[in-house]
Design a protein around this motif. Structure first.
Motif, PDB file in Angstrom:
ATOM      1  N   VAL A  50       0.821  -1.215   0.000  1.00 49.71           N
ATOM      2  CA  VAL A  50       0.000   0.000   0.000  1.00 49.71           C
ATOM      3  C   VAL A  50       0.853   1.261   0.000  1.00 49.71           C
ATOM      4  CG1 VAL A  50      -1.809   1.272   1.222  1.00 49.71           C
ATOM      5  CG2 VAL A  50      -1.881  -1.227   1.143  1.00 49.71           C
ATOM      6  N   ALA A  51       1.957   1.252   0.757  1.00 46.36           N
ATOM      7  CA  ALA A  51       2.765   2.472   0.896  1.00 46.36           C
ATOM      8  C   ALA A  51       4.061   2.434   0.104  1.00 46.36           C
ATOM      9  CB  ALA A  51       3.083   2.720   2.374  1.00 46.36           C
ATOM     10  N   GLY A  52       4.424   1.275  -0.416  1.00 44.45           N
ATOM     11  CA  GLY A  52       5.699   1.134  -1.104  1.00 44.45           C
ATOM     12  C   GLY A  52       5.667   1.626  -2.541  1.00 44.45           C
ATOM     13  N   PRO A  53       6.764   1.429  -3.256  1.00 44.14           N
ATOM     14  CA  PRO A  53       6.887   1.969  -4.620  1.00 44.14           C
ATOM     15  C   PRO A  53       6.389   1.025  -5.702  1.00 44.14           C
ATOM     16  CG  PRO A  53       8.973   1.061  -3.910  1.00 44.14           C
ATOM     17  CD  PRO A  53       8.028   0.850  -2.764  1.00 44.14           C
ATOM     18  N   GLY A  54       5.490   0.116  -5.362  1.00 44.83           N
ATOM     19  CA  GLY A  54       5.010  -0.855  -6.345  1.00 44.83           C
ATOM     20  C   GLY A  54       4.162  -0.231  -7.440  1.00 44.83           C
ATOM     21  N   THR A  55       3.649  -1.085  -8.300  1.00 40.57           N
ATOM     22  CA  THR A  55       2.896  -0.615  -9.478  1.00 40.57           C
ATOM     23  C   THR A  55       1.382  -0.610  -9.254  1.00 40.57           C
ATOM     24  OG1 THR A  55       2.867  -2.863 -10.383  1.00 40.57           O
ATOM     25  CG2 THR A  55       4.689  -1.425 -11.041  1.00 40.57           C
ATOM     26  N   LEU A  56       0.923  -0.985  -8.087  1.00 35.10           N
ATOM     27  CA  LEU A  56      -0.525  -1.021  -7.835  1.00 35.10           C
ATOM     28  C   LEU A  56      -1.093   0.388  -7.859  1.00 35.10           C
ATOM     29  CD1 LEU A  56      -0.805  -3.603  -4.893  1.00 35.10           C
ATOM     30  CD2 LEU A  56      -1.139  -4.012  -7.342  1.00 35.10           C
ATOM     31  N   GLY A  57      -2.305   0.504  -8.398  1.00 36.54           N
ATOM     32  CA  GLY A  57      -2.991   1.787  -8.404  1.00 36.54           C
ATOM     33  C   GLY A  57      -3.616   2.091  -7.059  1.00 36.54           C
ATOM     34  N   LEU A  58      -4.191   3.265  -6.935  1.00 39.03           N
ATOM     35  CA  LEU A  58      -4.759   3.706  -5.663  1.00 39.03           C
ATOM     36  C   LEU A  58      -5.889   2.783  -5.203  1.00 39.03           C
ATOM     37  CD1 LEU A  58      -4.788   5.821  -3.410  1.00 39.03           C
ATOM     38  CD2 LEU A  58      -6.390   7.163  -4.813  1.00 39.03           C
TER      39      LEU A  58
END
Length: 338
Positions: A82-90
């Motif tokens: 949720v808080a990291g630099p991954g590629t998941l959207g909001l």
């Protein structure tokens, strides 16, 4: 034991799939914890069965230990996702965070609850650490030293009175259980003559602060904020559980001023099979209070002398968020047990 294992481990697997693949997969964990559980409870006819109360369940403790490890891994994964630099959207991040909050409150909480009742010191410590990681470590002390002693009376902050809405309850229970647990542990420490550094609240407060700091150091202010939000959401599930399971059920005071013994009439129960497996038989709450040392697979359910909720425990917890609706459903039922 296989049903308990499948029901409790599946959410972590689905949440991990959502983190790995993103997209629609991020909704799997949340759908499992809400829609699927409710559908299985309602649509699959399965009579509640009581196991032999004298039977031994060696696999039950091993499952608790596994679920304890899964809890810490899942909480760390959630903060990273949720808080990291991954590629998941909001929206994908929000779905993961909500699912982990639900799993923490509805699975990790029953796991920690079972562990703090175990005689083995290492297992009790794991239970305390689970609660500490959710920033509600004091629940381990308040549950054992206050709730089990004073349940159904004014001495227990986590026993709601008839007519008390959930929001009023939680504003009283949250600080009240912290203070009551602190007083009970401090008194026990003094009686035993132990040094102050043995006080469990040092673990609860210091450990919780350390978890927030670790999330902040790893992922910046966003990491600390996400961690806090997930923990507060999980805590809400914990307080909802106490609220629903004890609403309006009070112990009478005898002529000598002592409370009646805790009986099966002092907790609400639910016979629904899948949500019971998901929460390690937490809805069989009366038997837990009468025999707190009994392993969760052996908890008994008797409709004749145990108050029954009209819907599964998770559904009733959702209804409790709407106090007028809750009171319309529950007040007359609670009055019958007065």
């Amino acid at each position: 034991m296989s049903l308990f294992a499948i029901a409790t481990l599946m959410p972590a697997a689905l949440i991990a799939l959502g983190v790995a693949f993103g997209g629609a997969a991020t909704a799997l964990g949340l759908l499992y914890m809400t829609v699927l559980v409710a559908l299985l409870d309602q649509l699959v006819a399965r009579e509640a069965v009581n196991a032999d109360p004298q039977a031994e369940f060696p696999g039950s403790t091993a499952l608790l230990a596994v679920l304890g490890g899964v809890h810490f891994a899942l909480l760390g994964l959630a903060v990273w996702a949720v808080a990291g630099p991954g590629t998941l959207g909001l929206a994908e991040r929000a779905l993961i965070g909500i699912a982990v909050g639900l799993a923490s409150g509805q699975i990790s909480h029953p796991v920690a609850h079972e562990l703090i009742h175990k005689p083995a010191r290492a297992l009790r410590l794991m239970g305390r650490l689970i609660y500490t990681s959710l920033l509600i470590g004091h629940h381990a002390s308040a549950h054992l030293r206050v709730h089990h002693v004073h349940v159904g009376s004014d001495g227990d902050p986590n026993s709601p009175t008839l007519g008390q809405g959930f929001y009023h309850f939680v504003l009283r229970a949250a600080p009240g259980s912290f203070r009551a647990g602190l007083a009970a542990e401090t008194a026990m420490l003094a009686r035993a003559g132990r040094p102050v550094w043995r006080h469990p609240y040092l673990l609860y407060v210091g450990g919780g602060a350390g978890c927030i700091l670790a999330a902040g150091l790893a992922f910046g202010p966003a990491g600390a904020l996400v961690y806090l939000v997930i923990c507060i959401y999980a805590q809400t599930q914990i307080y909802l559980s106490d609220y629903v399971q004890h609403y309006g059920l009070r112990r009478k005071t005898g002529a000598n001023g002592t409370l009646d013994p805790v009986g099966p009439q002092h907790s609400w129960n639910a016979p629904h099979w899948f949500s019971s497996a998901l929460t390690l038989n937490a809805p069989r709450h009366s038997d837990h209070h009468v025999t707190p040392s009994r392993a969760y697979p052996a908890l008994q359910l008797r409709r004749a002398d145990m108050p029954m909720l009209p819907r599964p425990l998770p559904v009733m917890a959702a209804i409790a968020l709407f106090p007028p609706l809750w009171r319309r459903i529950m007040d007359k039922r609670a009055a019958r047990w007065a």
